[in-house]
Design a protein around this motif. Structure first.
Motif, PDB file in Angstrom:
ATOM      1  N   ALA A  39       3.732   5.891  -5.533  1.00  0.00           N
ATOM      2  CA  ALA A  39       3.639   5.916  -6.999  1.00  0.00           C
ATOM      3  C   ALA A  39       2.457   6.767  -7.455  1.00  0.00           C
ATOM      4  O   ALA A  39       2.494   7.369  -8.530  1.00  0.00           O
ATOM      5  CB  ALA A  39       3.498   4.489  -7.532  1.00  0.00           C
ATOM      6  N   ALA A  40       1.413   6.840  -6.629  1.00  0.00           N
ATOM      7  CA  ALA A  40       0.215   7.610  -6.975  1.00  0.00           C
ATOM      8  C   ALA A  40       0.341   9.085  -6.614  1.00  0.00           C
ATOM      9  O   ALA A  40      -0.598   9.852  -6.833  1.00  0.00           O
ATOM     10  CB  ALA A  40      -1.000   7.011  -6.273  1.00  0.00           C
ATOM     11  N   GLY A  41       1.495   9.481  -6.045  1.00  0.00           N
ATOM     12  CA  GLY A  41       1.722  10.894  -5.765  1.00  0.00           C
ATOM     13  C   GLY A  41       1.572  11.311  -4.320  1.00  0.00           C
ATOM     14  O   GLY A  41       1.635  12.501  -4.001  1.00  0.00           O
ATOM     15  N   PHE A  42       1.370  10.349  -3.414  1.00  0.00           N
ATOM     16  CA  PHE A  42       1.309  10.694  -1.991  1.00  0.00           C
ATOM     17  C   PHE A  42       2.665  11.229  -1.540  1.00  0.00           C
ATOM     18  O   PHE A  42       3.712  10.809  -2.038  1.00  0.00           O
ATOM     19  CB  PHE A  42       0.986   9.451  -1.145  1.00  0.00           C
ATOM     20  N   SER A  43       2.654  12.147  -0.572  1.00  0.00           N
ATOM     21  CA  SER A  43       3.895  12.578   0.064  1.00  0.00           C
ATOM     22  C   SER A  43       4.410  11.447   0.943  1.00  0.00           C
ATOM     23  O   SER A  43       3.675  10.501   1.254  1.00  0.00           O
ATOM     24  CB  SER A  43       3.661  13.824   0.918  1.00  0.00           C
TER      25      SER A  43
ATOM     26  N   SER B 297       0.831  -1.208   0.000  1.00  0.00           N
ATOM     27  CA  SER B 297       0.000   0.000   0.000  1.00  0.00           C
ATOM     28  C   SER B 297       0.864   1.255   0.000  1.00  0.00           C
ATOM     29  O   SER B 297       0.589   2.218  -0.727  1.00  0.00           O
ATOM     30  CB  SER B 297      -0.925  -0.002   1.224  1.00  0.00           C
ATOM     31  N   ARG B 298       1.897   1.248   0.820  1.00  0.00           N
ATOM     32  CA  ARG B 298       2.794   2.415   0.870  1.00  0.00           C
ATOM     33  C   ARG B 298       3.486   2.627  -0.475  1.00  0.00           C
ATOM     34  O   ARG B 298       3.592   3.755  -0.973  1.00  0.00           O
ATOM     35  CB  ARG B 298       3.838   2.231   1.979  1.00  0.00           C
ATOM     36  N   LEU B 299       3.947   1.542  -1.054  1.00  0.00           N
ATOM     37  CA  LEU B 299       4.617   1.601  -2.353  1.00  0.00           C
ATOM     38  C   LEU B 299       3.694   2.190  -3.415  1.00  0.00           C
ATOM     39  O   LEU B 299       4.090   3.090  -4.181  1.00  0.00           O
ATOM     40  CB  LEU B 299       5.041   0.184  -2.746  1.00  0.00           C
ATOM     41  N   LEU B 300       2.469   1.727  -3.451  1.00  0.00           N
ATOM     42  CA  LEU B 300       1.504   2.209  -4.441  1.00  0.00           C
ATOM     43  C   LEU B 300       1.110   3.661  -4.157  1.00  0.00           C
ATOM     44  O   LEU B 300       0.926   4.453  -5.087  1.00  0.00           O
ATOM     45  CB  LEU B 300       0.272   1.302  -4.444  1.00  0.00           C
ATOM     46  N   ALA B 301       0.977   4.014  -2.897  1.00  0.00           N
ATOM     47  CA  ALA B 301       0.629   5.387  -2.540  1.00  0.00           C
ATOM     48  C   ALA B 301       1.692   6.369  -3.037  1.00  0.00           C
ATOM     49  O   ALA B 301       1.369   7.432  -3.592  1.00  0.00           O
ATOM     50  CB  ALA B 301       0.458   5.510  -1.028  1.00  0.00           C
TER      51      ALA B 301
ATOM     52  N   ILE C 103      -9.381   7.331  -2.074  1.00  0.00           N
ATOM     53  CA  ILE C 103      -8.228   6.756  -2.771  1.00  0.00           C
ATOM     54  C   ILE C 103      -7.439   5.798  -1.886  1.00  0.00           C
ATOM     55  O   ILE C 103      -6.917   4.789  -2.361  1.00  0.00           O
ATOM     56  CB  ILE C 103      -7.300   7.854  -3.343  1.00  0.00           C
ATOM     57  N   GLU C 104      -7.364   6.082  -0.568  1.00  0.00           N
ATOM     58  CA  GLU C 104      -6.625   5.168   0.301  1.00  0.00           C
ATOM     59  C   GLU C 104      -7.285   3.788   0.327  1.00  0.00           C
ATOM     60  O   GLU C 104      -6.591   2.767   0.410  1.00  0.00           O
ATOM     61  CB  GLU C 104      -6.492   5.740   1.715  1.00  0.00           C
ATOM     62  N   ALA C 105      -8.619   3.746   0.221  1.00  0.00           N
ATOM     63  CA  ALA C 105      -9.326   2.462   0.172  1.00  0.00           C
ATOM     64  C   ALA C 105      -9.100   1.773  -1.169  1.00  0.00           C
ATOM     65  O   ALA C 105      -8.983   0.540  -1.236  1.00  0.00           O
ATOM     66  CB  ALA C 105     -10.813   2.668   0.421  1.00  0.00           C
TER      67      ALA C 105
ATOM     68  N   LEU D 238       1.475   7.380   6.741  1.00  0.00           N
ATOM     69  CA  LEU D 238       0.199   7.312   7.453  1.00  0.00           C
ATOM     70  C   LEU D 238      -0.623   6.134   6.933  1.00  0.00           C
ATOM     71  O   LEU D 238      -1.213   5.367   7.706  1.00  0.00           O
ATOM     72  CB  LEU D 238      -0.558   8.626   7.271  1.00  0.00           C
ATOM     73  N   LEU D 239      -0.657   5.979   5.613  1.00  0.00           N
ATOM     74  CA  LEU D 239      -1.377   4.859   5.007  1.00  0.00           C
ATOM     75  C   LEU D 239      -0.758   3.528   5.420  1.00  0.00           C
ATOM     76  O   LEU D 239      -1.466   2.560   5.730  1.00  0.00           O
ATOM     77  CB  LEU D 239      -1.372   5.007   3.485  1.00  0.00           C
ATOM     78  N   PHE D 240       0.560   3.480   5.436  1.00  0.00           N
ATOM     79  CA  PHE D 240       1.274   2.267   5.836  1.00  0.00           C
ATOM     80  C   PHE D 240       0.853   1.822   7.239  1.00  0.00           C
ATOM     81  O   PHE D 240       0.656   0.628   7.496  1.00  0.00           O
ATOM     82  CB  PHE D 240       2.786   2.527   5.793  1.00  0.00           C
TER      83      PHE D 240
END
Length: 333
Positions: A171-175, A165-169, A264-266, A181-183
């Motif tokens: 790649a999707a432009g998350f800081s 999830s962190r890896l994809l976030a 988007i996090e979901a 936080l998502l991780f």
């Protein structure tokens, strides 16, 4: 029975005994104090006693304060201990050198007792806040794994899918901070499984209509368990728990929302969760090969999954496989 002294522990390092005595007078009422006259002794005490803070003289014979600090930061056992330099040096270049080796602050000599007390209190408060945050994250991860143990003996699923999830976030432009936080929120995605009966959760065959309805309720139970809080971490965890089974085409549950109406996090966790579930052994299925799981993601683009996120996930596949191998399930010999 003697009560344990719970006051924070401070290591004071200075080659002049007079300076040690001055700092002792300033701090001894509020803190447990350790003393060292040189860098080598300081390193030994820091390793053995794990102080909460170190006050370190810069100009010492033999091992200087700068070198001592550098060694403290190079040692995994002591690198997290904040170091404040106490020194007569006051040039900007001197301060820069200290910060470069890992110091968090400077106190200049001759010391001012109120300044020393204030700086020590401030940095110990920061340490306390960091420890509280670490403890909170550990509790969240433990709860996530507790839910996962219901149908996965090792609980490693939540570790892998959190990394995916962190890896994809990212790649999707998350800081970096949002991805982190998502991780930390992702392990709670299935916390509602705690309330799902074993005869449903562990059933090896296909669920009947009533059982499937019971299984679907875990997302609502998860949201209820997490509740509504001010904490951004718990807010994100609740959002993920509630929406990670929605589908991009609107055919998911529990609300049957579609597309970008799904947070988007979901949408990110949905991909990470399904990919890892497919490539792991479960009571009702064998482990899939990575390419089989990739083919499934591709076939479900625009239906189950956000098509852009699927492409981004597949683009990160070498890193995904690396995570999968690093946190692989142990199999019996």
């Amino acid at each position: 029975m003697k009560q344990q002294d719970e006051r924070p522990k401070i290591l004071i390092v200075d080659d002049a005994a007079t300076n040690l005595q001055i700092l002792r007078q300033v701090l001894h009422e509020d803190y447990r104090l350790l003393f060292a006259l040189d860098g080598e002794k300081a390193l030994k005490l820091a390793q053995e006693e794990a102080p909460n803070l170190i006050l370190l003289d810069v100009m010492m014979p033999g091992l200087t304060g700068l070198e001592t600090c550098k060694r403290l930061k190079a040692n995994p056992a002591t690198k997290a201990i904040p170091v404040i330099f106490v020194t007569a040096l006051s040039e900007v270049s001197d301060e820069s050198a200290g910060f470069e080796v890992g110091a968090v602050d400077y106190i200049t000599k001759p010391i001012s007792p109120p300044v020393v007390r204030a700086r020590v209190k401030t940095h110990l408060s920061l340490v306390g806040a960091d420890e509280l945050q670490k403890t909170r994250l550990q509790i969240i991860q433990c709860l996530g794994r507790a839910a996962e143990y219901r149908d996965n003996e090792t609980g490693l699923h939540v570790i892998r899918m959190s990394h995916y999830s962190r890896l994809l976030a990212l790649a999707a432009g998350f800081s970096e901070s949002q991805a982190d936080l998502l991780f930390h929120a992702a392990p709670m995605h299935d916390i509602g499984k705690i309330g799902t009966p074993d005869h449903v959760l562990l059933k090896p065959g296909k669920l009947d209509q009533d059982e499937w309805a019971m299984m679907q309720r875990h997302v609502l139970m998860g949201a209820e368990i997490l509740g509504e809080h001010d904490s951004p971490l718990l807010q994100m965890a609740r959002t993920i728990a509630l929406y990670h089974h929605e589908k991009f085409d609107g055919s998911g549950y529990p609300h049957r929302i579609a597309g970008e109406a799904i947070p988007i996090e979901a949408r990110i966790v949905a991909i990470a969760d399904v990919f890892d579930a497919l490539t792991s052994v479960r009571p009702y299925k064998k482990e899939w090969e990575v390419q089989q799981a990739v083919d499934l993601l591709l076939s479900e683009k625009g239906k189950h999954f956000d098509p852009e996120l699927v492409d981004l996930f597949i683009a990160q596949l070498p890193a995904v496989v690396e995570i999968k191998e690093k946190y692989a399930e142990e199999t019996a010999a």
